[in-house]
Every structure is written in structure tokens, then in C-alpha cells.
Design an enzyme around this catalytic site. Structure first.
Site, PDB file in Angstrom:
ATOM      1  N   CYS A   1      -3.938   1.852   4.869  1.00 22.93           N
ATOM      2  CA  CYS A   1      -4.162   0.611   4.133  1.00 22.93           C
ATOM      3  C   CYS A   1      -2.790   0.077   3.760  1.00 22.93           C
ATOM      4  O   CYS A   1      -1.819   0.291   4.483  1.00 22.93           O
ATOM      5  CB  CYS A   1      -5.054   0.838   2.914  1.00 22.93           C
ATOM      6  SG  CYS A   1      -4.353   1.925   1.668  1.00 22.93           S
ATOM      7  N   ALA A   2      -2.649  -0.594   2.634  1.00 23.14           N
ATOM      8  CA  ALA A   2      -1.372  -1.229   2.303  1.00 23.14           C
ATOM      9  C   ALA A   2      -0.293  -0.213   1.980  1.00 23.14           C
ATOM     10  O   ALA A   2       0.882  -0.435   2.252  1.00 23.14           O
ATOM     11  CB  ALA A   2      -1.547  -2.179   1.122  1.00 23.14           C
TER      12      ALA A   2
END
Length: 522
Positions: free
Chosen positions: A468-469
Site C-alpha cells: 500500500c502507501a
């Protein structure tokens, strides 16, 4: 099931990474095209306005095409093979689905209680998706269709066809199957989604009527779900879909900017629902207070190293709004602190809402400045000054509460660890070990990935990997072969969230490049 939900939540974050720049573009464009700020220079007939309006309309691209963006982006994190081809399949089948819906409702709209002659938006339940007039299913419809396509892709992409049918293999075969699957899916959407829209309207009324309690509960859960990687699933429908306002809070607020900028009325009077995006206040003010508490309670001989650790991760939280690096320094060693952190974050958000301070405040300073401070400062500086005062008071509260709890319960926060628990020199030891084998000093990213892979039990123990980020998300076969959180902190990451066979190694914003190197090792 939890692993799949976490993976889904991480995949949803992929398109969200575009919002920072898109928000800045809209904020700057709005600033330079608002007459209340720029005066006659921003008159609609001026060349200044026309040039900046081109810039502004380009900035709206992401917000105007959110469902399409989510449909195309989900396969990046969810497809098990040939992600790029799956993105193409998702795009074409998503549009095919909406063409089916459009045709069904155009011919039999009365049967389903839908008036296709109505204008899109408002209470019509209709929207324009890729220039197709269709049901307004928002992000939910996009994710549902994309999820079906991902399943078909993972199941049928490698299907072996007879040689004379070879041209129909791969993506073409997935599209063929998906084409016929989308027909009943479209019929079901036409039959049930109008009823769902009625339910959504009722839910909007409930959330809006909950007032401060609703703001508190939402913001508490937004923080509390971070350890499970499920916070994206909570806030995404509020921010980017029609749960509380048409089009989602981001797009709705951005469209209100010219009106708000020209008025001196309170921010809350324009969009009280924007209080649901108040998580950014904890990122700017709360993380600073927590970092100061960690530094003040660190052992004297470790303060220098703790400062070097806390400075970049605190700035990341304040400026970029990415809090995992700092939150995961204490989440697992002191879960009580994290619960308190979530409680304080919800209290701060509710206090700001009660003070009339709302807006797009879910990110860091860059996002908050672009969608709030820059375009609105001229007529709302008093409220933003009050925001700063309240925020600094809560920074002090965070500091006092965290410092008291750390000393009271002897939590092993950064700089207070026993020597055996964490070794700051692990990377150097790894390099020395490689040198003893006759190897040369290599790429730091490669070295880190090798250490991560070693901590996860080696490449034969890896099932799959996504990101994810900020996190490298890995599912393993045998968790007993893996290291614990202190090991991952020692090798230079920000820690590791462990849930059964699901490991989330906290890397930071450089995680996409780390994943790329990590996958080469597999």
C-alpha cells in the site's frame, strides 16, 4: 479472510496516492480563479482566468473520474499475475457493464423504478461514467465489477485453448467470459441498486443527525483500524463516494471552494459533514506531541539516535500525512498508547468540529494547505488561527499524557529499549558479514530487501507480496520461520504488523521501489 480483506484495503489505496497532487492542482487553480482573492485579475473574461481555468479543469480529472480510476487500479494490488493486462480487462468490462445498464434502463427503466430521462446527479440516482449515462453506483460499483474481473482473470487467464483457438487466449478469453458475466450482473444492479440508494439516503440522514458523536466515533475508528490495515475501507466511501454528500467529501468540498472563499461565514455552515475528514489534525499536532514525549523519555545515551529516527518520520506525518512510520514505533510495544492516541485523535477532531473548523483535513500539511489554507485564508484566517491554537494545546496534551504513561508503565518506546531488543547497527553488521564472504558493498535497497526476506523465512516461505502507501504486505506459508517486530526495526524498517500468516513490513513512502527489488529476489 482477514488476509484478503487487508490486501483489498491496500489495493484500494493505490489510486489515493494521486489525490495529493490532484488536490494541490485544484487548490492552486481555485486560488488563482477566485475573484474574492485575486480581484479583477480573475474575472471570467480575463486571459489570466482562462489560462488558470485550463489548469484547474485538468486538476479535476482524478476527482471527476473516481469510479473509473478505482476500477482500473484495483487489479494492481489484487491480480495474482499479469497485473497490467488485468487493468485493461477491468477497464473494458467496467465500461461494458455500464453500457448494459444504460440499455436495460433506457428500454425498461419503468420496471426498475428508474427515470432515465432525468438529469444526472441530485436525487435522480444517475451519473455519467466514461460518457455513459448509467446508475450512480460510485466507488462500490466500480470495486464490485473490478473484483469480479480480477477473479475471472486469476481463474482463466492461463487457460490452455486448442492451438486453432490460440488468438482467443489470455486477456481475450477473460473478456469473452466477462462479457457474458456482466449481463446478469447488470440486471441485478438495475434491480437492487435503486433500493440500495434509498438505504444510502437513510444512512446519510442518520450520520448527519449524529452530530459530534458521529464525528468522534468515525475518527476514533479511522485510527483504531490502522493496525489491521482496514482503515481504508472505513473512510473511502465517506471521502470518495456518496455516503454523506454527493460525489464524496473531497470532490464536494473542492467544488465549494470558490463559494467559501468569497464568504465570511463559518466553514462549518457550508459543509458540516467535512468534519469526517479531520484525521489530519492528529497527524500534524498529535504525532508531534507523541514524538516530543518519546524524545524526552529516551535514555540520555540514545537521545541522539532517537532524534535521528523521529525527525524524518514525524515530518512525514506532519507534511505528507503518512503516520504509519511513527505510529508503528509504539503500536506493538505499547498498545495502550495507541488506544489513547486514537481517543485523543477523535477528541481533537470533535473539538475542531464543535469550534466550527471543518474542511479537507485528512492528509498532511501539503493537502490541508492546498484545499483549505491557500484558497480560503483571506476571509477565514481567524478560524485557522483558532485551529492552530487548539492544535498546539492538543500537542501539549499528547506530550503530557504520553510522557506520563511511558514513565508510569515503563513502555519500551524509541530510545527506551533494552539493548538486546534492538540493534541500530544491523545493516552495518550485514555489510560486514557480506564482506567476510568476499562480497562488495551493494545497493542499500537490495541489502534491505535481503534482510526482509531473511526475516520472512526465505523466498520459499513467501506466498504473495503487495504493497500500500507505506507497507510491504506479505503472506507467508509458515509464520514460525519468521522474525518478530524488533528484528524488522533493527534492520532499518519502521517495524512489522503481524496477523497470523499476514506480515506488513512498514517501509515508508519508498515502498513501491522496495517491492520491485523484493520481487526480483523471488
Amino acid at each position: 479472510m482477514m488476509q484478503k480483506i487487508q490486501k483489498f484495503g491496500g489495493a484500494m489505496f493505490t489510486p489515493v496516492l494521486l489525490f495529493a497532487f490532484a488536490g494541490i492542482s485544484v487548490g492552486i487553480g481555485t486560488l488563482f480563479t477566485t475573484q474574492a482573492i485575486m480581484g479583477s485579475l480573475a474575472a471570467p473574461t480575463s486571459m489570466w482566468y482562462k489560462c488558470w481555468n485550463v489548469f484547474l479543469q485538468g486538476g479535476w480529472t482524478v476527482f471527476n473520474q473516481l469510479p473509473l480510476l478505482f476500477a482500473v487500479s484495483l487489479p494492481i494490488g489484487m491480480a495474482k499475475k499479469q497485473n497490467a493486462r488485468c487493468c485493461m480487462e477491468a477497464l473494458v468490462l467496467y465500461m461494458t457493464f455500464h453500457y448494459f445498464v444504460n440499455t436495460i434502463l433506457t428500454q425498461w427503466g419503468g420496471v426498475f423504478g428508474v427515470n432515465m430521462n432525468a438529469e444526472v446527479g441530485g436525487t435522480s440516482g444517475l451519473a455519467m461514467i466514461a460518457s455513459i449515462k448509467t446508475l450512480d453506483m460510485g466507488m462500490v460499483g466500480a470495486l464490485a465489477v473490478s473484483g469480479i474481473v480480477i477473479y475471472l482473470h486469476n481463474r482463466f487467464f492461463d487457460t490452455e485453448l486448442p492451438e486453432w483457438l490460440g488468438s482467443f487466449s489470455g486477456s481475450t478469453f477473460v473478456f469473452m467470459i466477462g462479457f457474458f458475466v456482466m449481463i446478469p450482473v447488470a440486471v441485478l444492479a438495475c434491480a437492487f441498486w435503486p433500493k440500495v440508494q434509498l438505504g444510502i439516503t437513510a444512512f446519510q440522514g442518520f450520520v448527519k443527525s449524529a452530530g459530534a458523536i458521529g464525528i468522534f466515533v468515525f475518527n476514533f475508528l479511522e485510527r483504531a483500524l490502522i493496525p489491521f490495515g482496514l482503515h481504508h475501507l472505513l473512510y473511502s466511501p465517506f471521502y470518495y463516494d456518496n455516503v454523506v454528500v454527493p460525489g464524496g467529501l473531497y470532490a464536494y468540498w473542492a467544488k465549494l471552494l470558490p463559494q467559501i472563499a468569497a464568504s465570511t461565514a463559518s466553514l462549518k455552515s457550508f459543509c458540516p459533514e467535512a468534519g469526517f475528514t479531520a484525521s489530519g489534525f492528529a497527524k500534524m499536532f498529535g504525532c508531534l506531541g507523541a514524538a516530543l514525549a518519546f524524545y524526552s523519555t529516551a535514555k540520555p545515551e540514545k537521545k541522539k539516535k532517537v532524534f535521528a529516527l523521529l525527525l524524518p518520520i514525524t515530518l512525514t506525518a506532519i507534511v505528507c500525512g503518512v503516520t504509519e512510520p511513527i505510529e508503528f514505533t509504539f503500536l506493538f510495544v505499547a498498545p495502550m498508547l495507541f488506544v489513547v492516541h486514537a481517543f485523543l485523535a477523535a477528541t481533537l477532531a470533535t473539538t475542531m468540529w464543535l469550534a466550527g473548523i471543518v474542511g479537507i483535513n485528512s492528509g498532511g500539511l501539503i493537502e490541508i494547505a492546498s484545499l483549505n489554507l491557500i484558497p480560503l485564508m483571506r476571509n477565514h484566517w481567524q478560524q485557522y488561527l483558532l485551529e492552530l491554537v487548539i492544535g498546539l494545546i492538543f500537542t501539549a496534551i499528547w506530550f503530557v499524557v504520553f510522557r506520563f504513561l511511558i514513565l508510569k508503565f515503563d513502555f519500551k518506546t524509541p530510545g527506551r529499549e533494552d539493548e538486546a531488543e534492538i540493534e541500530f547497527g544491523s545493516k552495518e553488521k550485514f555489510r560486514n558479514k557480506q564482506a567476510e564472504k568476499g562480497g562488495k558493498a551493494g545497493d542499500p535497497k537490495l541489502e534491505l530487501c535481503e534482510l526482509i526476506l531473511e526475516g520472512l523465512g526465505g523466498k520459499d516461505n513467501i506466498v504473495d507480496v503487495t504493497n500500500c502507501a507505506t507497507r510491504l504486505r506479505v503472506n507467508v506459508k509458515d509464520e514460525t520461520l519468521c522474525k518478530d517486530d524488533p528484528y524488522f526495526k533493527a534492520i532499518g524498517t519502521h517495524g512489522c504488523s503481524i496477523n497470523g500468516k499476514a506480515y506488513q513490513v512498514i517501509i515508508g513512502l519508498k515502498v513501491p521501489s522496495i517491492r520491485e527489488v523484493f520481487e526480483t529476489l523471488l
